[in-house]
Design a protein around this motif. Structure first.
Motif, PDB file in Angstrom:
ATOM      1  N   ILE A 275      18.138 105.203 -79.385  1.00  0.00           N
ATOM      2  CA  ILE A 275      19.463 104.595 -78.485  1.00  0.00           C
ATOM      3  C   ILE A 275      19.830 102.776 -78.381  1.00  0.00           C
ATOM      4  O   ILE A 275      20.043 101.907 -77.682  1.00  0.00           O
ATOM      5  CB  ILE A 275      19.985 106.030 -77.562  1.00  0.00           C
ATOM      6  CG1 ILE A 275      20.662 106.471 -78.531  1.00  0.00           C
ATOM      7  CG2 ILE A 275      21.134 105.221 -76.784  1.00  0.00           C
ATOM      8  CD1 ILE A 275      21.450 108.200 -77.788  1.00  0.00           C
ATOM      9  N   LEU A 276      17.747 103.369 -77.739  1.00  0.00           N
ATOM     10  CA  LEU A 276      17.617 101.817 -76.192  1.00  0.00           C
ATOM     11  C   LEU A 276      17.721 100.862 -77.328  1.00  0.00           C
ATOM     12  O   LEU A 276      17.993  99.240 -76.904  1.00  0.00           O
ATOM     13  CB  LEU A 276      16.093 102.322 -75.903  1.00  0.00           C
ATOM     14  CG  LEU A 276      15.394 101.219 -74.930  1.00  0.00           C
ATOM     15  CD1 LEU A 276      16.648 100.752 -73.971  1.00  0.00           C
ATOM     16  CD2 LEU A 276      14.132 101.676 -74.530  1.00  0.00           C
ATOM     17  N   LEU A 277      17.126 100.852 -79.023  1.00  0.00           N
ATOM     18  CA  LEU A 277      16.592 100.148 -79.820  1.00  0.00           C
ATOM     19  C   LEU A 277      18.361  99.351 -80.166  1.00  0.00           C
ATOM     20  O   LEU A 277      18.682  97.767 -80.217  1.00  0.00           O
ATOM     21  CB  LEU A 277      16.121 100.709 -81.136  1.00  0.00           C
ATOM     22  CG  LEU A 277      14.704 100.751 -80.513  1.00  0.00           C
ATOM     23  CD1 LEU A 277      14.252 101.398 -82.248  1.00  0.00           C
ATOM     24  CD2 LEU A 277      13.487  99.401 -80.656  1.00  0.00           C
ATOM     25  N   PHE A 278      19.317 100.030 -80.826  1.00  0.00           N
ATOM     26  CA  PHE A 278      20.727 100.163 -81.088  1.00  0.00           C
ATOM     27  C   PHE A 278      21.118  99.193 -79.258  1.00  0.00           C
ATOM     28  O   PHE A 278      21.828  98.085 -80.087  1.00  0.00           O
ATOM     29  CB  PHE A 278      21.422 100.633 -81.135  1.00  0.00           C
ATOM     30  CG  PHE A 278      20.935 101.308 -83.342  1.00  0.00           C
ATOM     31  CD1 PHE A 278      21.229 101.031 -83.095  1.00  0.00           C
ATOM     32  CD2 PHE A 278      20.722 102.670 -82.623  1.00  0.00           C
ATOM     33  CE1 PHE A 278      20.774 101.289 -84.858  1.00  0.00           C
ATOM     34  CE2 PHE A 278      19.940 103.490 -84.084  1.00  0.00           C
ATOM     35  CZ  PHE A 278      20.513 102.361 -85.594  1.00  0.00           C
ATOM     36  N   GLN A 279      21.385  99.303 -78.107  1.00  0.00           N
ATOM     37  CA  GLN A 279      21.731  99.051 -77.558  1.00  0.00           C
ATOM     38  C   GLN A 279      21.053  97.664 -77.171  1.00  0.00           C
ATOM     39  O   GLN A 279      21.723  97.169 -76.655  1.00  0.00           O
ATOM     40  CB  GLN A 279      21.557  99.471 -76.270  1.00  0.00           C
ATOM     41  CG  GLN A 279      22.052 100.987 -75.752  1.00  0.00           C
ATOM     42  CD  GLN A 279      22.025 101.837 -74.801  1.00  0.00           C
ATOM     43  OE1 GLN A 279      20.547 101.690 -73.809  1.00  0.00           O
ATOM     44  NE2 GLN A 279      22.528 102.738 -74.389  1.00  0.00           N
ATOM     45  N   ASN A 280      19.734  97.226 -77.572  1.00  0.00           N
ATOM     46  CA  ASN A 280      19.089  95.581 -77.200  1.00  0.00           C
ATOM     47  C   ASN A 280      19.348  95.327 -78.755  1.00  0.00           C
ATOM     48  O   ASN A 280      18.050  94.428 -78.005  1.00  0.00           O
ATOM     49  CB  ASN A 280      17.842  96.090 -76.315  1.00  0.00           C
ATOM     50  CG  ASN A 280      18.233  96.813 -75.455  1.00  0.00           C
ATOM     51  OD1 ASN A 280      18.488  95.957 -74.326  1.00  0.00           O
ATOM     52  ND2 ASN A 280      18.308  98.398 -74.573  1.00  0.00           N
ATOM     53  N   ILE A 281      20.109  95.338 -79.534  1.00  0.00           N
ATOM     54  CA  ILE A 281      19.597  95.062 -80.868  1.00  0.00           C
ATOM     55  C   ILE A 281      19.009  93.283 -80.858  1.00  0.00           C
ATOM     56  O   ILE A 281      19.229  92.769 -81.314  1.00  0.00           O
ATOM     57  CB  ILE A 281      20.069  95.306 -81.563  1.00  0.00           C
ATOM     58  CG1 ILE A 281      19.626  94.974 -83.283  1.00  0.00           C
ATOM     59  CG2 ILE A 281      22.034  95.182 -81.720  1.00  0.00           C
ATOM     60  CD1 ILE A 281      20.971  95.577 -84.145  1.00  0.00           C
ATOM     61  N   SER A 282      20.333  92.214 -79.886  1.00  0.00           N
ATOM     62  CA  SER A 282      20.828  91.392 -79.924  1.00  0.00           C
ATOM     63  C   SER A 282      19.016  90.770 -79.198  1.00  0.00           C
ATOM     64  O   SER A 282      18.972  89.415 -79.138  1.00  0.00           O
ATOM     65  CB  SER A 282      21.698  90.820 -79.088  1.00  0.00           C
ATOM     66  OG  SER A 282      21.426  92.046 -77.875  1.00  0.00           O
ATOM     67  N   THR A 283      19.063  91.604 -77.712  1.00  0.00           N
ATOM     68  CA  THR A 283      17.268  91.264 -77.493  1.00  0.00           C
ATOM     69  C   THR A 283      16.292  91.462 -77.976  1.00  0.00           C
ATOM     70  O   THR A 283      15.261  90.601 -77.906  1.00  0.00           O
ATOM     71  CB  THR A 283      16.704  92.180 -76.534  1.00  0.00           C
ATOM     72  OG1 THR A 283      17.974  92.368 -75.544  1.00  0.00           O
ATOM     73  CG2 THR A 283      16.000  91.728 -75.437  1.00  0.00           C
ATOM     74  N   ILE A 284      16.054  91.862 -79.229  1.00  0.00           N
ATOM     75  CA  ILE A 284      15.487  92.154 -80.405  1.00  0.00           C
ATOM     76  C   ILE A 284      15.281  90.874 -80.988  1.00  0.00           C
ATOM     77  O   ILE A 284      14.418  90.248 -81.519  1.00  0.00           O
ATOM     78  CB  ILE A 284      15.249  93.146 -81.325  1.00  0.00           C
ATOM     79  CG1 ILE A 284      14.890  95.032 -80.389  1.00  0.00           C
ATOM     80  CG2 ILE A 284      14.323  93.370 -82.404  1.00  0.00           C
ATOM     81  CD1 ILE A 284      15.138  95.665 -80.872  1.00  0.00           C
ATOM     82  N   GLY A 285      16.297  90.371 -81.572  1.00  0.00           N
ATOM     83  CA  GLY A 285      17.000  89.406 -82.151  1.00  0.00           C
ATOM     84  C   GLY A 285      16.551  88.279 -81.567  1.00  0.00           C
ATOM     85  O   GLY A 285      15.776  87.772 -82.190  1.00  0.00           O
ATOM     86  N   ILE A 286      16.802  87.927 -80.737  1.00  0.00           N
ATOM     87  CA  ILE A 286      16.340  86.570 -79.750  1.00  0.00           C
ATOM     88  C   ILE A 286      14.263  86.765 -79.601  1.00  0.00           C
ATOM     89  O   ILE A 286      13.991  85.630 -79.462  1.00  0.00           O
ATOM     90  CB  ILE A 286      17.229  86.482 -78.055  1.00  0.00           C
ATOM     91  CG1 ILE A 286      18.419  86.654 -77.664  1.00  0.00           C
ATOM     92  CG2 ILE A 286      16.090  86.186 -76.943  1.00  0.00           C
ATOM     93  CD1 ILE A 286      18.992  87.110 -77.041  1.00  0.00           C
ATOM     94  N   LEU A 287      14.109  87.694 -78.951  1.00  0.00           N
ATOM     95  CA  LEU A 287      12.643  87.876 -78.842  1.00  0.00           C
ATOM     96  C   LEU A 287      11.838  87.551 -80.367  1.00  0.00           C
ATOM     97  O   LEU A 287      10.673  86.405 -80.536  1.00  0.00           O
ATOM     98  CB  LEU A 287      11.810  89.030 -78.644  1.00  0.00           C
ATOM     99  CG  LEU A 287      12.366  89.674 -77.469  1.00  0.00           C
ATOM    100  CD1 LEU A 287      12.185  91.048 -77.395  1.00  0.00           C
ATOM    101  CD2 LEU A 287      11.698  88.137 -76.271  1.00  0.00           C
ATOM    102  N   LYS A 288      12.739  87.562 -81.904  1.00  0.00           N
ATOM    103  CA  LYS A 288      12.349  87.561 -82.455  1.00  0.00           C
ATOM    104  C   LYS A 288      12.292  85.739 -83.180  1.00  0.00           C
ATOM    105  O   LYS A 288      11.434  85.347 -83.709  1.00  0.00           O
ATOM    106  CB  LYS A 288      12.944  87.626 -84.046  1.00  0.00           C
ATOM    107  CG  LYS A 288      12.264  89.624 -83.640  1.00  0.00           C
ATOM    108  CD  LYS A 288      12.585  90.128 -85.348  1.00  0.00           C
ATOM    109  CE  LYS A 288      11.788  91.228 -85.580  1.00  0.00           C
ATOM    110  NZ  LYS A 288      12.254  92.341 -87.141  1.00  0.00           N
ATOM    111  N   SER A 289      13.717  85.618 -82.254  1.00  0.00           N
ATOM    112  CA  SER A 289      13.538  84.420 -82.868  1.00  0.00           C
ATOM    113  C   SER A 289      12.634  82.685 -82.130  1.00  0.00           C
ATOM    114  O   SER A 289      12.354  82.043 -82.757  1.00  0.00           O
ATOM    115  CB  SER A 289      15.316  83.817 -82.448  1.00  0.00           C
ATOM    116  OG  SER A 289      15.353  83.825 -81.133  1.00  0.00           O
ATOM    117  N   MET A 290      12.143  83.763 -80.790  1.00  0.00           N
ATOM    118  CA  MET A 290      11.244  83.136 -79.637  1.00  0.00           C
ATOM    119  C   MET A 290       9.851  83.088 -80.334  1.00  0.00           C
ATOM    120  O   MET A 290       9.036  82.523 -79.907  1.00  0.00           O
ATOM    121  CB  MET A 290      11.607  83.505 -78.570  1.00  0.00           C
ATOM    122  CG  MET A 290      13.135  83.559 -78.101  1.00  0.00           C
ATOM    123  SD  MET A 290      13.114  84.189 -75.884  1.00  0.00           S
ATOM    124  CE  MET A 290      11.851  83.722 -75.591  1.00  0.00           C
ATOM    125  N   GLY A 291       9.718  83.682 -81.949  1.00  0.00           N
ATOM    126  CA  GLY A 291       8.222  83.927 -81.915  1.00  0.00           C
ATOM    127  C   GLY A 291       8.052  85.268 -81.453  1.00  0.00           C
ATOM    128  O   GLY A 291       5.963  85.621 -82.488  1.00  0.00           O
TER     129      GLY A 291
END
Length: 388
Positions: A275-291
């Motif tokens: 649930i925490l991962l799904f709630q923060n999926i956009s955060t995960i994407g941003i962190l990945k785009s930042m390297g």
């Protein structure tokens, strides 16, 4: 500064249900460990107090008669005292008898000991069960008959009434003076029925008692004089095998409980972490785009989950210890001694076992939480950032 550690402090895990589940799981685990330790301590201490952990007797099949004395000072005594784990060696005289009051008759086993409540001659300490059966109280006379080559009668005075925790044992044990029973059997002062050896707590498991019995029995046999009768060593686990079998079953049940509670807490945390991962999926994407790498992002969410697990563990431990303190002081939860051997739920706070259970459960839960972190590698930063 560790980026994962910094970001994890900003995230909030809203999985209150998961934390409650973890607290309950750890509460059950610590109670299971404490109650199991309590049963082991109470029952092993009490059966050891009855006849020691190891008995050295004559090889005669009937050592409770007047025909099978052994020396209280065998040649092997010093060597046995030097065996690692031996705490004390006490002489004892056993004699089967029949007690009578009015029309009530009951078979009992008399045990003569050098240190007992019956310090005066012809005084005995009787179990509460015998007191109930015959209607005896302190100060009453107890008539006993001993059958041998001829029937002997003795009149004892009831000095005290004791309550044994091993109440389901059918063997009614009456404590008397060692010298009284030696005179009854026409024995010398150095003749006894058995030498009872008490071991240190560490050696009171079934396997260690068996190991020490073999060691002590070998010493007693090899160092015996030519004119002495053969001596044998018998472990208490043979005499009270039913109790030790029951303790082994409890240990197995505790192991099953620990595994089940770890799995339950782990899967509740898995659902909470997903649930925490799904709630923060956009955060995960941003962190990945930042390297940031998948491993670093996984570490981030595992840190958040670990904090929740530790909080639940702390709450569960505190509640379990409070229960143990209350039960230990009040014994408010009672048991039927016919089924459980003792009349209350015993608890013993075994700190090393509790810490080990906490550690293993924590490691097990964190290993289970590696499964949902695999989801992170599937997140496409281009899609999640665009969706945002």
């Amino acid at each position: 500064m560790n980026a994962a550690a910094f970001i994890s402090r900003k995230l909030r895990f809203k999985g209150k249900t998961a934390m409650v589940s973890i607290a309950v799981s750890f509460l059950v685990m610590i109670l299971a460990v404490s109650i199991s330790s309590g049963f082991r301590k109470e029952l092993r201490d009490n059966v050891s107090a009855i006849s020691g952990d190891i008995q050295i007797t004559s090889s005669s099949l009937n050592y409770v008669s007047e025909d099978s004395p052994i020396s209280s000072m065998p040649p092997s005594l010093d060597a046995i005292r030097a065996v690692d784990g031996v705490e004390s060696i006490e002489p004892a005289v056993y004699r089967a008898g029949i007690v009578k009051k009015d029309d009530n008759i009951h078979g009992v086993l008399f045990k003569g000991v050098s240190a007992s409540d019956s310090t005066s001659s012809l005084q005995v300490s009787i179990p509460s069960k015998l007191s109930d059966l015959l209607g005896l109280k302190e100060g009453d006379d107890l008539i006993a008959y001993f059958v041998g080559e001829r029937v002997k009668m003795r009149k004892f005075k009831v000095a005290s009434i004791y309550r044994s925790l091993v109440e389901a044992d059918d063997n009614l044990l009456v404590y008397a003076s060692l010298s009284d029973l030696q005179r009854l059997n026409s024995w010398e002062q150095d003749e006894v029925s058995a030498l009872e050896i008490t071991l240190a707590d560490y050696f009171r498991s079934r396997s260690r008692i068996s190991m020490k019995t073999d060691e002590i029995g070998t010493l007693a046999l090899l160092m015996a004089d030519a004119e002495d009768d053969d001596l044998i060593a018998t472990p208490i686990t043979d005499k009270y095998s039913r109790i030790f079998d029951w303790l082994d079953l409890i240990d197995l049940n505790v192991m099953v409980i620990l595994i089940l509670m770890t799995v339950v807490a782990g899967f509740n945390m898995i659902s909470g972490l997903l649930i925490l991962l799904f709630q923060n999926i956009s955060t995960i994407g941003i962190l990945k785009s930042m390297g940031m790498t998948d491993r670093s992002i996984s570490e981030l969410f595992l840190r958040v989950s670990s904090n929740l697990v530790l909080k639940g563990m702390a709450i569960g431990n505190i509640l379990a210890l409070l229960f143990c303190a209350l039960q230990s002081s009040t014994h408010f939860i009672r048991l039927n001694p016919e089924n459980y051997f003792i009349s209350f739920v015993p608890v013993s706070v075994n700190v090393p076992m509790i810490l080990l259970a906490d550690l293993l459960a924590y490691v097990g839960i964190m290993l289970l939480l590696l499964l949902p972190t695999l989801f992170i590698s599937k997140v496409d930063p281009a899609q999640t950032v665009r969706a945002q």
